[in-house]
Design a protein around this motif. Structure first.
Motif, PDB file in Angstrom:
ATOM      1  N   TYR A 231       0.848  -1.190   0.000  1.00  0.00           N
ATOM      2  CA  TYR A 231       0.000   0.000   0.000  1.00  0.00           C
ATOM      3  C   TYR A 231       0.879   1.232   0.000  1.00  0.00           C
ATOM      4  O   TYR A 231       2.017   1.206   0.478  1.00  0.00           O
ATOM      5  N   THR A 232       0.358   2.321  -0.570  1.00  0.00           N
ATOM      6  CA  THR A 232       1.135   3.546  -0.695  1.00  0.00           C
ATOM      7  C   THR A 232       0.416   4.762  -0.135  1.00  0.00           C
ATOM      8  O   THR A 232       0.988   5.849  -0.094  1.00  0.00           O
ATOM      9  N   THR A 233      -0.838   4.612   0.271  1.00  0.00           N
ATOM     10  CA  THR A 233      -1.564   5.730   0.862  1.00  0.00           C
ATOM     11  C   THR A 233      -1.530   5.615   2.384  1.00  0.00           C
ATOM     12  O   THR A 233      -1.439   4.514   2.933  1.00  0.00           O
ATOM     13  N   LYS A 234      -1.626   6.736   3.064  1.00  0.00           N
ATOM     14  CA  LYS A 234      -1.573   6.722   4.524  1.00  0.00           C
ATOM     15  C   LYS A 234      -2.832   6.080   5.093  1.00  0.00           C
ATOM     16  O   LYS A 234      -3.915   6.173   4.507  1.00  0.00           O
ATOM     17  N   PRO A 235      -2.731   5.446   6.249  1.00  0.00           N
ATOM     18  CA  PRO A 235      -3.917   4.914   6.925  1.00  0.00           C
ATOM     19  C   PRO A 235      -4.734   6.059   7.538  1.00  0.00           C
ATOM     20  O   PRO A 235      -4.223   7.151   7.776  1.00  0.00           O
ATOM     21  N   TRP A 236      -5.994   5.782   7.799  1.00  0.00           N
ATOM     22  CA  TRP A 236      -6.843   6.732   8.505  1.00  0.00           C
ATOM     23  C   TRP A 236      -7.147   6.165   9.892  1.00  0.00           C
ATOM     24  O   TRP A 236      -7.500   4.984  10.028  1.00  0.00           O
ATOM     25  N   ILE A 237      -7.028   6.996  10.901  1.00  0.00           N
ATOM     26  CA  ILE A 237      -7.349   6.572  12.262  1.00  0.00           C
ATOM     27  C   ILE A 237      -8.825   6.842  12.515  1.00  0.00           C
ATOM     28  O   ILE A 237      -9.306   7.966  12.345  1.00  0.00           O
ATOM     29  N   VAL A 238      -9.559   5.818  12.907  1.00  0.00           N
ATOM     30  CA  VAL A 238     -10.993   5.926  13.178  1.00  0.00           C
ATOM     31  C   VAL A 238     -11.272   5.431  14.595  1.00  0.00           C
ATOM     32  O   VAL A 238     -10.368   4.954  15.275  1.00  0.00           O
ATOM     33  N   LYS A 239     -12.520   5.550  15.028  1.00  0.00           N
ATOM     34  CA  LYS A 239     -12.859   5.175  16.398  1.00  0.00           C
ATOM     35  C   LYS A 239     -13.934   4.101  16.432  1.00  0.00           C
ATOM     36  O   LYS A 239     -14.906   4.157  15.686  1.00  0.00           O
ATOM     37  N   ASN A 240     -13.742   3.123  17.289  1.00  0.00           N
ATOM     38  CA  ASN A 240     -14.745   2.089  17.542  1.00  0.00           C
ATOM     39  C   ASN A 240     -15.781   2.669  18.494  1.00  0.00           C
ATOM     40  O   ASN A 240     -15.457   3.020  19.622  1.00  0.00           O
ATOM     41  N   HIS A 241     -17.041   2.794  18.030  1.00  0.00           N
ATOM     42  CA  HIS A 241     -18.037   3.454  18.875  1.00  0.00           C
ATOM     43  C   HIS A 241     -18.506   2.586  20.041  1.00  0.00           C
ATOM     44  O   HIS A 241     -19.180   3.066  20.940  1.00  0.00           O
ATOM     45  N   TYR A 242     -18.149   1.318  20.031  1.00  0.00           N
ATOM     46  CA  TYR A 242     -18.487   0.454  21.168  1.00  0.00           C
ATOM     47  C   TYR A 242     -17.446   0.555  22.279  1.00  0.00           C
ATOM     48  O   TYR A 242     -17.785   0.681  23.457  1.00  0.00           O
TER      49      TYR A 242
END
Length: 207
Positions: A29-40
């Motif tokens: 992969y060459t694109t940056k990851p996105w940090i997301v949140k687990n709503h649980y």
């Protein structure tokens, strides 16, 4: 920090806790990851797209929760939204030909994907004017800037016609003294500042 490993591995290091997480993907992969949140759990997770357009959700110990084959690459950022206003999050983003809204199980939300009128040329902007989760999605397509509702429908009353040249960046929202300023520029340096209706709020003569 995130290490882009040529051996198809995502390496995550948290310097404060001196921990290392490694997750092997199907390809590079060459694109940056996105940090997301687990709503649980309220814990951070990682959304990532590899070079064959497969989308992964990875938890904070490196386990792949799901992967979803996408037909196209994500353009711009991924936004975490609460579509149903129930404190459960979905992932909203654009590809060249569509708007996508995916829940945390990897399923498309009802009404999505939305086929775009023209090809997306810059990342979308997701605006929440009044912080009430009634989102507006601005979609740059060449000289056009379309305005969609959270339902994936074109917003009625949006009056912006077109820029003088292709839009050069993702629009940004500035708010001051109860006024909205949607700001972007085109590739020739012309600056545009609009209100919620797409009307010009400030006219710039300089570039």
């Amino acid at each position: 920090f995130w290490s882009l490993d040529s051996n198809e591995a995502l390496i995550i290091k948290d310097e404060k806790q001196v921990s290392l997480i490694e997750c092997v993907l199907d390809t590079t992969y060459t694109t940056k990851p996105w940090i997301v949140k687990n709503h649980y759990t309220q814990e951070k997770e990682i959304l990532l797209q590899d070079d064959k357009n497969t989308l992964y959700l990875i938890n904070n110990v490196g386990k792949i929760l799901w992967k979803k084959k996408m037909s196209q690459k994500i353009v711009g950022d991924v936004y975490l939204v609460d579509r149903y206003r129930n404190k459960k999050y979905q992932y909203l983003f654009g590809t060249k030909k569509s708007l996508q809204l995916i829940d945390r199980n990897g399923n498309s939300v009802s009404g999505y994907p939305v086929k775009l009128k023209k090809e997306l040329t810059q990342g979308i902007a997701v605006l929440d004017y009044d912080h009430n989760r009634k989102y507006r999605i601005l979609v740059p397509c060449g000289k056009k800037l379309y305005n969609y509702s959270e339902d994936g429908k074109i917003v009625k009353g949006w009056t912006f016609g077109s820029s003088k040249a292709n839009i050069a960046n993702t629009p940004e929202l500035l708010q001051s003294k109860k006024k909205d300023y949607i700001v972007f520029s085109d590739v020739n340096g012309n600056v545009y500042t609009l209100n919620r209706k797409g009307e010009s709020r400030i006219l710039f003569n300089n570039k």
